[in-house]
Design a protein around this motif. Structure first.
Motif, PDB file in Angstrom:
ATOM      1  N   LEU A   8      16.603   7.315   1.054  1.00  0.00           N
ATOM      2  CA  LEU A   8      17.464   7.431  -0.120  1.00  0.00           C
ATOM      3  C   LEU A   8      18.490   6.317  -0.107  1.00  0.00           C
ATOM      4  CD1 LEU A   8      18.718   9.082  -2.540  1.00  0.00           C
ATOM      5  CD2 LEU A   8      20.072  10.277  -0.801  1.00  0.00           C
ATOM      6  N   ALA A   9      18.815   5.809  -1.287  1.00  0.00           N
ATOM      7  CA  ALA A   9      19.919   4.886  -1.485  1.00  0.00           C
ATOM      8  C   ALA A   9      20.571   5.255  -2.818  1.00  0.00           C
ATOM      9  CB  ALA A   9      19.436   3.449  -1.511  1.00  0.00           C
ATOM     10  N   LEU A  22      19.365  17.045  -2.466  1.00  0.00           N
ATOM     11  CA  LEU A  22      18.203  16.949  -1.583  1.00  0.00           C
ATOM     12  C   LEU A  22      18.381  17.821  -0.346  1.00  0.00           C
ATOM     13  CD1 LEU A  22      17.522  13.114  -1.816  1.00  0.00           C
ATOM     14  CD2 LEU A  22      16.177  14.961  -2.851  1.00  0.00           C
ATOM     15  N   LYS A  23      19.587  17.826   0.196  1.00  0.00           N
ATOM     16  CA  LYS A  23      19.870  18.652   1.379  1.00  0.00           C
ATOM     17  C   LYS A  23      19.723  20.130   1.039  1.00  0.00           C
ATOM     18  CE  LYS A  23      21.208  18.596   5.665  1.00  0.00           C
ATOM     19  NZ  LYS A  23      20.385  18.026   6.696  1.00  0.00           N
ATOM     20  N   GLU A  28      14.033  16.558   4.026  1.00  0.00           N
ATOM     21  CA  GLU A  28      14.472  15.618   5.051  1.00  0.00           C
ATOM     22  C   GLU A  28      14.411  14.207   4.483  1.00  0.00           C
ATOM     23  OE1 GLU A  28      15.662  16.270   8.111  1.00  0.00           O
ATOM     24  OE2 GLU A  28      15.569  18.393   7.574  1.00  0.00           O
ATOM     25  N   PHE A  29      15.445  13.425   4.728  1.00  0.00           N
ATOM     26  CA  PHE A  29      15.472  12.051   4.249  1.00  0.00           C
ATOM     27  C   PHE A  29      16.386  11.227   5.131  1.00  0.00           C
ATOM     28  CE2 PHE A  29      18.742  14.473   2.146  1.00  0.00           C
ATOM     29  CZ  PHE A  29      19.854  13.652   2.164  1.00  0.00           C
ATOM     30  N   ARG A  30      16.167   9.952   5.098  1.00  0.00           N
ATOM     31  CA  ARG A  30      17.052   9.002   5.774  1.00  0.00           C
ATOM     32  C   ARG A  30      17.887   8.350   4.679  1.00  0.00           C
ATOM     33  NH1 ARG A  30      15.278   3.427   8.533  1.00  0.00           N
ATOM     34  NH2 ARG A  30      17.384   2.744   9.092  1.00  0.00           N
ATOM     35  N   THR A  50      25.615  14.736   5.519  1.00  0.00           N
ATOM     36  CA  THR A  50      24.578  13.689   5.540  1.00  0.00           C
ATOM     37  C   THR A  50      25.134  12.394   4.950  1.00  0.00           C
ATOM     38  OG1 THR A  50      23.749  14.494   3.425  1.00  0.00           O
ATOM     39  CG2 THR A  50      22.628  15.288   5.393  1.00  0.00           C
ATOM     40  N   PRO A  51      26.086  11.752   5.606  1.00  0.00           N
ATOM     41  CA  PRO A  51      26.622  10.505   5.062  1.00  0.00           C
ATOM     42  C   PRO A  51      25.593   9.381   5.158  1.00  0.00           C
ATOM     43  CG  PRO A  51      27.476  10.843   7.258  1.00  0.00           C
ATOM     44  CD  PRO A  51      26.676  12.081   6.901  1.00  0.00           C
TER      45      PRO A  51
END
Length: 92
Positions: A8-9, A22-23, A28-30, A50-51
């Motif tokens: 994700l950006a 999303l959380k 799950e994501f980076r 999730t910063p």
């Protein structure tokens, strides 16, 4: 442990609604990077569970952006936000 299924950006990240959503969905994501010019919003993003790995100010100064699976760009909403009311504004 395998890497998260997607990255994700965000730009004009605001209070980071995409990452929060999303959380809450349990995905799950980076989180590669976010960008936000407002100092108050930056503090909210930095204190989230999730910063992003990198938090930039003005996204036009980042340069080459990393490849990501999902890029979400908000729009400047200060003039519509209830957090930024002046006597002549109603918010949404």
């Amino acid at each position: 442990m395998p890497p998260p299924p997607f990255t994700l950006a965000t730009a004009c990240s605001g209070i980071d609604a995409p990452a929060v959503a999303l959380k809450r969905l349990g995905l799950e994501f980076r989180y590669l990077f976010g960008s936000e010019t407002d100092a108050y919003c930056q503090r909210i993003i930095e204190s989230s569970p999730t910063p992003p790995e990198n938090l930039y100010g003005d996204f036009t100064t980042i340069g080459k952006l990393p490849t990501c699976s999902l890029f979400v760009c908000g729009f400047p909403c200060q003039s519509h936000s209830g957090l930024n009311l002046t006597p002549n504004q109603q918010g949404l």
